[in-house]
Scaffold this active site. Structure first.
Site, mmCIF file in Angstrom:
data_model
loop_
_atom_site.group_PDB
_atom_site.id
_atom_site.type_symbol
_atom_site.label_atom_id
_atom_site.label_comp_id
_atom_site.label_asym_id
_atom_site.label_seq_id
_atom_site.Cartn_x
_atom_site.Cartn_y
_atom_site.Cartn_z
ATOM 1 N N GLU A 43 -36.564 -30.298 -5.629
ATOM 2 C CA GLU A 43 -36.495 -29.694 -4.296
ATOM 3 C C GLU A 43 -37.102 -28.304 -4.382
ATOM 4 O O GLU A 43 -36.703 -27.496 -5.223
ATOM 5 C CB GLU A 43 -35.055 -29.589 -3.783
ATOM 6 C CG GLU A 43 -35.033 -29.040 -2.352
ATOM 7 C CD GLU A 43 -33.654 -28.748 -1.762
ATOM 8 O OE1 GLU A 43 -33.593 -28.417 -0.568
ATOM 9 O OE2 GLU A 43 -32.655 -28.830 -2.503
ATOM 10 N N ASP A 95 -41.861 -18.806 -7.813
ATOM 11 C CA ASP A 95 -42.607 -19.053 -6.587
ATOM 12 C C ASP A 95 -43.328 -20.393 -6.761
ATOM 13 O O ASP A 95 -44.044 -20.587 -7.750
ATOM 14 C CB ASP A 95 -43.617 -17.922 -6.367
ATOM 15 C CG ASP A 95 -44.274 -18.015 -5.007
ATOM 16 O OD1 ASP A 95 -44.588 -19.151 -4.555
ATOM 17 O OD2 ASP A 95 -44.475 -16.968 -4.384
ATOM 18 N N ASP A 117 -39.506 -22.009 4.912
ATOM 19 C CA ASP A 117 -39.792 -20.809 5.719
ATOM 20 C C ASP A 117 -41.013 -21.076 6.603
ATOM 21 O O ASP A 117 -42.027 -21.584 6.117
ATOM 22 C CB ASP A 117 -40.060 -19.610 4.805
ATOM 23 C CG ASP A 117 -38.802 -19.166 4.063
ATOM 24 O OD1 ASP A 117 -37.698 -19.489 4.531
ATOM 25 O OD2 ASP A 117 -38.929 -18.504 3.010
ATOM 26 N N LYS A 121 -47.059 -16.420 11.397
ATOM 27 C CA LYS A 121 -48.395 -15.846 11.635
ATOM 28 C C LYS A 121 -49.469 -16.759 11.046
ATOM 29 O O LYS A 121 -49.341 -17.222 9.907
ATOM 30 C CB LYS A 121 -48.504 -14.460 10.989
ATOM 31 C CG LYS A 121 -47.644 -13.435 11.689
ATOM 32 C CD LYS A 121 -47.861 -12.045 11.133
ATOM 33 C CE LYS A 121 -46.992 -11.069 11.909
ATOM 34 N NZ LYS A 121 -46.391 -10.046 11.075
ATOM 35 N N THR A 192 -28.414 -30.262 4.509
ATOM 36 C CA THR A 192 -28.647 -28.996 3.817
ATOM 37 C C THR A 192 -27.828 -27.925 4.563
ATOM 38 O O THR A 192 -27.298 -28.180 5.649
ATOM 39 C CB THR A 192 -30.145 -28.610 3.829
ATOM 40 O OG1 THR A 192 -30.472 -28.034 5.087
ATOM 41 C CG2 THR A 192 -31.043 -29.805 3.554
ATOM 42 N N GLU A 193 -27.790 -26.720 3.995
ATOM 43 C CA GLU A 193 -27.059 -25.643 4.680
ATOM 44 C C GLU A 193 -27.676 -25.356 6.050
ATOM 45 O O GLU A 193 -26.966 -25.215 7.053
ATOM 46 C CB GLU A 193 -27.098 -24.363 3.847
ATOM 47 C CG GLU A 193 -26.042 -24.338 2.788
ATOM 48 C CD GLU A 193 -26.544 -23.832 1.462
ATOM 49 O OE1 GLU A 193 -27.639 -23.231 1.413
ATOM 50 O OE2 GLU A 193 -25.857 -24.056 0.458
ATOM 51 N N GLU A 195 -29.509 -27.332 7.819
ATOM 52 C CA GLU A 195 -29.357 -28.504 8.700
ATOM 53 C C GLU A 195 -27.984 -28.462 9.388
ATOM 54 O O GLU A 195 -27.868 -28.718 10.585
ATOM 55 C CB GLU A 195 -29.508 -29.776 7.859
ATOM 56 C CG GLU A 195 -29.513 -31.063 8.659
ATOM 57 C CD GLU A 195 -29.888 -32.266 7.794
ATOM 58 O OE1 GLU A 195 -30.232 -32.078 6.608
ATOM 59 O OE2 GLU A 195 -29.842 -33.382 8.313
HETATM 60 N N1 SAM Z 1 -33.483 -25.682 1.675
HETATM 61 C C1 SAM Z 1 -32.374 -24.831 2.054
HETATM 62 C C2 SAM Z 1 -31.699 -25.415 3.281
HETATM 63 O O1 SAM Z 1 -32.261 -26.295 3.917
HETATM 64 O O2 SAM Z 1 -30.578 -24.975 3.589
HETATM 65 C C3 SAM Z 1 -32.833 -23.391 2.285
HETATM 66 C C4 SAM Z 1 -33.752 -23.150 3.421
HETATM 67 S S1 SAM Z 1 -34.320 -21.459 3.497
HETATM 68 C C5 SAM Z 1 -34.901 -21.293 5.114
HETATM 69 C C6 SAM Z 1 -35.852 -21.544 2.585
HETATM 70 C C7 SAM Z 1 -35.674 -21.222 1.107
HETATM 71 O O3 SAM Z 1 -36.905 -21.462 0.462
HETATM 72 C C8 SAM Z 1 -35.300 -19.779 0.835
HETATM 73 O O4 SAM Z 1 -34.188 -19.722 -0.034
HETATM 74 C C9 SAM Z 1 -36.558 -19.200 0.194
HETATM 75 O O5 SAM Z 1 -36.281 -18.154 -0.726
HETATM 76 C C10 SAM Z 1 -37.153 -20.414 -0.474
HETATM 77 N N2 SAM Z 1 -38.614 -20.328 -0.642
HETATM 78 C C11 SAM Z 1 -39.515 -20.003 0.304
HETATM 79 N N3 SAM Z 1 -40.758 -20.006 -0.182
HETATM 80 C C12 SAM Z 1 -40.641 -20.359 -1.485
HETATM 81 C C13 SAM Z 1 -41.578 -20.517 -2.537
HETATM 82 N N4 SAM Z 1 -42.888 -20.302 -2.341
HETATM 83 N N5 SAM Z 1 -41.128 -20.868 -3.749
HETATM 84 C C14 SAM Z 1 -39.803 -21.075 -3.966
HETATM 85 N N6 SAM Z 1 -38.863 -20.923 -3.009
HETATM 86 C C15 SAM Z 1 -39.270 -20.563 -1.785
#
Ligand code: SAM
Length: 212
Positions: A43, A95, A117, A121, A192-193, A195
């Site tokens: 994931e 990342d 995320d 933009k 998910t959280e 969701e």
């Molecule tokens: N998947 C979880 C959920 O559905 O509850 C978290 C959703 S949260 C909006 C998005 C997560 O993705 C954040 O914790 C963020 O730090 C992580 N994230 C965003 N871009 C990422 C990247 N390029 N590599 C690793 N993690 C990333």
């Protein structure tokens, strides 16, 4: 989702036995690392790990790796593992842009993206986890018969994700714009959280399952 200023989160992660600290050294050797020949599901952007932890608990014969960029968020997933340890779940703090440095060609059997995320933009479109640039990276690490599942309540992001598919050479097996109203697709659905949060205020949840 970023929880700022959690004192010592980097130190806790640095010492955690649940985190793979040099993931590039595990490239091509993930099954060795888990000590079995089971499938490997990952994931990307797992947040606090609710989804992947529940999935790993349900499927002890599948190996799971949760990837998260931020220490302060990963810390929560580690705390969950301390409460309920699972031998088939590991974490990486990284990342996902560097995902090909960590998994070998066709090493992964399945990829999950949940509530990625949106990067609204236009100039940041390449950073969106379901963008064609990321699909190109997933194409390399995912087995030819593997698939990818993506859920979000963000309709513009989902529309963008669907538009990216033909350009990147992927095909949808399933597309829904209201997952929670689809009895069949809801069988075995793990929330998910995000969701839980967004469906509880009435936002429809979009989902696709795609392959090449
Ligand atoms: N998947 C979880 C959920 O559905 O509850 C978290 C959703 S949260 C909006 C998005 C997560 O993705 C954040 O914790 C963020 O730090 C992580 N994230 C965003 N871009 C990422 C990247 N390029 N590599 C690793 N993690 C990333």
């Amino acid at each position: 989702m970023r929880l700022r200023n959690i004192t010592g989160s980097r130190e806790v992660i640095g010492e955690s036995i649940y985190v793979v600290h040099e993931p590039e050294e595990a490239k091509g050797k993930w099954r060795e690392l888990f000590g079995n020949g089971n499938e490997l599901h990952i994931e990307i952007g797992m947040g606090k790990g609710q989804f992947i932890h529940a999935l790993a608990a349900q499927n002890p014969d599948i190996n799971y790796v949760g990837i998260e960029k931020y220490s302060s968020v990963l810390l929560r997933a580690i705390q969950k593992m301390e409460q309920e340890e699972l031998p088939n779940l590991k974490f990486i703090r990284m990342d996902a842009e560097d995902i090909e440095k960590v998994f070998d060609t066709h090493e992964v059997d399945k990829i999950y993206l949940n509530f990625s995320d949106p990067w609204p933009k236009d100039r940041h479109a390449k950073r969106r986890l379901p963008s064609k640039e990321f699909l190109g990276r997933y194409d390399k690490i995912l087995k030819p018969q593997g698939n990818l599942e993506f859920k979000t309540d963000n309709r513009p992001l989902f529309d963008f994700a669907v538009e990216q598919l033909p350009e990147a050479g992927w095909v949808a097996d399933v597309i829904t714009y209201d997952l929670h109203s689809d009895e069949k697709l809801m069988v075995g659905n793990i929330m998910t959280e995000y969701e839980e949060k967004f469906s509880s205020i009435g936002n429809p949840i979009c989902k696709y399952i795609i392959h090449r």
